[in-house]
Design an enzyme around this catalytic site. Structure first.
Site, short mmCIF file in Angstrom:
data_model
loop_
_atom_site.label_atom_id
_atom_site.label_comp_id
_atom_site.label_asym_id
_atom_site.label_seq_id
_atom_site.Cartn_x
_atom_site.Cartn_y
_atom_site.Cartn_z
N GLY A 1 0.67 5.13 5.65
CA GLY A 1 -0.67 5.06 5.13
C GLY A 1 -1.89 4.36 5.85
CB THR B 1 -0.93 0.18 1.36
OG1 THR B 1 -1.85 -1.18 1.12
CG2 THR B 1 -1.74 1.12 1.33
CD GLU C 1 1.45 -1.65 4.51
OE1 GLU C 1 1.03 -0.75 3.87
OE2 GLU C 1 1.91 -1.47 5.68
#
Length: 220
Positions: free
Chosen positions: A97, A28, A103
């Site tokens: 982010g 991301t 993640e």
């Protein structure tokens, strides 16, 4: 070269690490977006992708790349993502982010983690970039107190909710000399979902874009 051009350079180099016919994990952020755009050109040569955020899923879908749920994936050779900071041991701070938990989950499943960064992200000591910590909302005050005891200055990320419905505390003022130890300590605080230190499972490969080209570092 501009910073975006450097990010794109690293991202496109990461396409060399994609295993044809297999599933690829996708991170991301702005650098990962360049990777997604590059991946579109070879979408017919991969089995699909697992996204680490809703934003990346939308971008992948927009390119017509097949999306898979991680629960349906048995094998994923490579995960490609950026970092907010990375040190010489290839430990990272991620989560600028806000997608750190997903993640970290996708990275844990992948055989290799390929980190794509521009040269500004490589540091001698992690901590200049505030460390994101994802927190269950009812635990915000308690976790804030505990993080302060560890020497940081936690600040609530105002107006932000993660894809998981949680809050982010950004911890300022840290100098992280032992990333694995601090990662474990923060994850042990009740109410913490996870934190943005990727040290226990750091990058296996760093593709660092510089004005002279992409420099490759590998975990030893």
């Amino acid at each position: 070269m501009t910073q975006d051009e450097l990010k794109q350079q690293a991202a496109l180099r990461a396409l060399d690490y994609v295993v044809e016919g297999a599933i690829v994990g996708v991170g991301t952020g702005s650098t990962a977006n360049f990777f997604i755009d590059g991946l579109a050109a070879m979408k017919d040569r991969i089995a699909g992708a697992v996204a680490s955020s809703e934003a990346s899923a939308r971008r992948l879908a927009g390119h017509g790349i097949r999306l898979l749920d991680l629960n349906d994936v048995d094998h994923m050779p490579v995960y490609v993502d950026g970092a907010d900071e990375i040190d010489a041991s290839l430990a990272m701070i991620k989560g600028g982010g806000g997608a750190l938990t997903r993640e970290k989950i996708v990275a844990a499943v992948a055989g290799r983690f390929v980190c794509i960064c521009d040269a500004t992200k490589k540091v001698d000591c992690l901590g200049r970039f505030p460390l994101p910590v994802e927190v269950i909302p009812m635990a915000r005050a308690q976790v804030t107190r505990e993080l302060a005891r560890l020497g940081g200055r936690p600040v609530l990320r105002e107006g932000f909710v993660t894809d998981n419905g949680n809050l982010i505390l950004d911890v300022h003022g840290l100098q992280i000399h032992d990333p694995s130890r601090l990662e474990t300590a923060i994850d042990g605080i009740v109410g913490v979902v996870t934190n943005g230190l990727f040290a226990r499972r750091g990058a296996d490969v760093l593709l660092l874009a510089t004005a002279d080209g992409v420099v490759v570092y590998e975990r030893t």
